[in-house]
Write a protein that holds these residues in place. Structure first.
Motif, PDB file in Angstrom:
ATOM      1  N   LYS A  27       0.990  -1.767   0.186  1.00  0.00           N
ATOM      2  CA  LYS A  27      -0.098   0.242  -0.155  1.00  0.00           C
ATOM      3  C   LYS A  27       0.504   1.383   0.341  1.00  0.00           C
ATOM      4  O   LYS A  27       0.557   2.086  -0.747  1.00  0.00           O
TER       5      LYS A  27
ATOM      6  N   ASN B   8      -0.225   8.960  -0.148  1.00  0.00           N
ATOM      7  CA  ASN B   8       0.023   7.891  -0.026  1.00  0.00           C
ATOM      8  C   ASN B   8       0.523   7.210   1.370  1.00  0.00           C
ATOM      9  O   ASN B   8       1.079   6.137   1.539  1.00  0.00           O
TER      10      ASN B   8
ATOM     11  N   GLN C 194       0.498   6.587   8.338  1.00  0.00           N
ATOM     12  CA  GLN C 194       0.023   7.393   9.025  1.00  0.00           C
ATOM     13  C   GLN C 194      -0.248   6.922  10.204  1.00  0.00           C
ATOM     14  O   GLN C 194      -0.621   6.470  10.509  1.00  0.00           O
TER      15      GLN C 194
ATOM     16  N   ASN D 132      -3.814   3.850   9.662  1.00  0.00           N
ATOM     17  CA  ASN D 132      -3.837   3.701   8.046  1.00  0.00           C
ATOM     18  C   ASN D 132      -3.413   2.502   7.240  1.00  0.00           C
ATOM     19  O   ASN D 132      -3.236   2.608   6.218  1.00  0.00           O
TER      20      ASN D 132
ATOM     21  N   GLY E 194      -5.769  -2.273   8.899  1.00  0.00           N
ATOM     22  CA  GLY E 194      -6.937  -2.824   9.471  1.00  0.00           C
ATOM     23  C   GLY E 194      -7.614  -3.542  10.586  1.00  0.00           C
ATOM     24  O   GLY E 194      -6.739  -5.323  10.193  1.00  0.00           O
TER      25      GLY E 194
ATOM     26  N   CYS F 299     -13.758   1.575  13.141  1.00  0.00           N
ATOM     27  CA  CYS F 299     -13.220   1.399  11.743  1.00  0.00           C
ATOM     28  C   CYS F 299     -13.761   1.921  10.771  1.00  0.00           C
ATOM     29  O   CYS F 299     -15.026   1.456  10.620  1.00  0.00           O
ATOM     30  N   THR F 300     -12.473   2.386   9.921  1.00  0.00           N
ATOM     31  CA  THR F 300     -13.370   3.123   8.924  1.00  0.00           C
ATOM     32  C   THR F 300     -12.689   2.480   7.605  1.00  0.00           C
ATOM     33  O   THR F 300     -11.696   1.384   7.765  1.00  0.00           O
ATOM     34  N   GLU F 301     -12.755   2.631   5.951  1.00  0.00           N
ATOM     35  CA  GLU F 301     -11.891   2.056   4.934  1.00  0.00           C
ATOM     36  C   GLU F 301     -10.723   2.795   5.219  1.00  0.00           C
ATOM     37  O   GLU F 301     -10.338   1.917   4.613  1.00  0.00           O
ATOM     38  N   LYS F 302     -10.493   3.907   5.821  1.00  0.00           N
ATOM     39  CA  LYS F 302      -9.438   4.375   6.148  1.00  0.00           C
ATOM     40  C   LYS F 302      -8.231   3.981   6.811  1.00  0.00           C
ATOM     41  O   LYS F 302      -7.231   3.434   6.870  1.00  0.00           O
ATOM     42  N   TRP F 303      -9.248   4.028   8.323  1.00  0.00           N
ATOM     43  CA  TRP F 303      -8.754   4.515   9.387  1.00  0.00           C
ATOM     44  C   TRP F 303      -8.863   3.191  10.452  1.00  0.00           C
ATOM     45  O   TRP F 303     -10.422   2.898  10.519  1.00  0.00           O
ATOM     46  N   THR F 304      -8.366   2.785  11.532  1.00  0.00           N
ATOM     47  CA  THR F 304      -8.703   2.105  12.853  1.00  0.00           C
ATOM     48  C   THR F 304      -8.068   3.343  13.900  1.00  0.00           C
ATOM     49  O   THR F 304      -6.834   2.961  13.733  1.00  0.00           O
TER      50      THR F 304
END
Length: 454
Positions: A360, A368, A371, A390, A393, A438-443
């Motif tokens: 990734k 990208n 972080q 990011n 996950g 949890c989201t698509e980008k962050w835990t």
């Protein structure tokens, strides 16, 4: 009762030989197509104090047994429709009636017939014509056996339940023991780390102090000498050719410009070493398991300092960018060593999650970049600390397991107790809360620490 059970016995009267008895009376179902036999056997049983049910064919007897579940069945062999053997076989094959003891009543004396009945599940035989004392004795024996069997089964179930409960208690105790052992090991490691670094810091601080002091004086001397050289050059423009050649050879102008920078850089390096040693000592200090008011931000910064080597660029990814959004926090009364351990566990997991998806971050564009984002703030009762990454996950199917002791998805990593211990530290030792989103980008892990700890 079925229609067959209302056939006449004694001058055409309809009989229902269900004896109204006290609740403790055993109930016996008699299945026989002979009114004479029924009158004899039922009279004997009622005189002996039993409650009696009567049916006159196998089909009705089976239904009666299923409806009322008697304590024992007296079953005639020779009957219309289905005989006693078939009736016994069907009773034994039905889960509702298979445990009811069956005694055959027969005029047959053939041993093969008796063996056949016993193989089908009967417990005994009563031979016609009846002998009342023998009938009662055999029934009492089988009822006693049944009662003992039921008591044994109940005791078995009670024992199994106690075993299950005790096993569960022991498993919980074992988990708590393992967690405690691992916590002690981690605490011992941190304590040992503190001991080691206390000694190292003591040894390092002396020369670092000496260097820092000498750098300060060297800086003063350098400024004085440079000033002297500049003054000399201003006063005596015509210098000796030999001196002029020496000035050119050593590049005096460059030295005068670079030397102060060199000394300043040395000062920054010694300050950095001193800061690192102080951070490690703060992280693993001996009083970390005592309640006291501490600066939460200092604990976070100390942890980041400890993990600095892991935040740097690796062969498979760029450096991890740490984004800090600190609010204004008061001093918080807590066990600082334990809270630092929670920060260490969560930030280490965040780094592991980032390292788990190296592809990734193969491209080094800032948008990208890997972080970790740390946010702090307040509500009316709590300090709020959020640590997000990011990285890989947490899959939905395991999100409810991450705080379980010894659960881990990192097959080559330790024991899976970091988050479990962190939860215990926050919830039990500090009466706070810890949860994740949890989201698509962050835990993101959120810690709530009460401003006032009991």
């Amino acid at each position: 009762m079925s229609e067959s059970s209302l056939n006449p016995v004694n001058l055409g009267e309809k009989i229902s030989l269900v004896q109204v008895a006290v609740e403790a009376k055993p109930t016996i179902l008699v299945i026989d197509d002979s009114p004479t036999n029924l009158e004899v056997i039922c009279g004997t049983l009622m005189n002996a104090g039993y409650e009696v049910l009567v049916e006159m064919d196998g089909e009705s007897g089976i239904q009666q047994a299923k409806d009322n579940h008697p304590d024992l069945i007296l079953l005639d062999i020779m009957m219309p429709k289905i005989d006693g053997f078939e009736t016994c076989s069907r009773l034994q094959s039905d889960a509702d009636t298979k445990d009811i003891p069956i005694i055959f009543m027969t005029a047959l004396t053939d041993t093969l017939e008796k063996v056949r009945g016993l193989k089908l599940g009967a417990v005994d035989y009563i031979t016609k014509p009846f002998h009342q004392d023998e009938v009662v004795a055999r029934i009492e024996l089988q009822l006693k056996i049944r009662r003992l069997h039921l008591e044994l089964e109940q005791e078995k179930q009670n024992l199994e339940q106690r075993v299950r409960e005790r096993t569960a208690e022991l498993m919980m105790a074992l988990e708590e023991l393992q967690k405690t052992q691992l916590q002690l090991v981690q605490n011992e490691k941190i304590f040992s780390l503190g001991e080691v670094f206390a000694g190292v810091a003591h040894e390092v601080n002396n020369p670092i102090g000496l260097i820092s002091t000498n750098i300060y004086h060297a800086n003063q001397y350098t400024h004085d000498l440079i000033h002297l050289v500049k003054t000399y050059r201003q006063k005596f423009n015509q210098s000796d050719p030999e001196i002029q050649e020496l000035i050119e050879n050593i590049d005096l102008d460059h030295i005068m410009e670079d030397l102060p920078k060199l000394i300043s850089s040395m000062k920054l390096g010694s300050d950095r070493i001193h800061g690192i040693m102080q951070s490690v000592r703060n992280f693993s200090r001996h009083d970390g398991n005592k309640k006291k008011a501490v600066d939460i931000h200092e604990g976070i910064e100390t942890t980041l300092m400890i993990l600095q080597y892991r935040l740097k660029a690796q062969t498979n990814r760029p450096p991890i960018q740490v984004i800090k959004d600190y609010g204004s926090l008061p001093l918080v009364t807590c066990y600082s060593g334990q809270i630092n351990q929670v920060f260490l566990n969560i930030i280490t997991n965040a780094i592991d999650a980032i390292d788990a998806v190296e592809e990734k971050f193969a491209h080094r564009e800032l948008a990208n970049s890997p972080q970790i984002k740390i946010t702090t703030g307040l509500d009316r009762e709590n300090v709020i600390i959020k640590i997000a990454d990011n990285g890989k996950g947490i899959p939905a199917e395991i999100q409810d397991k991450i705080f379980q002791p010894f659960f881990t998805t990192k097959r080559d990593k330790l024991t899976g107790v970091g988050l479990s211990i962190s939860q215990e530290i926050i919830t039990k030792n500090h009466q706070g809360q810890i949860f994740h989103t949890c989201t698509e980008k962050w835990t993101e892990f959120t810690l709530l620490l009460p401003l006032k700890l009991d």
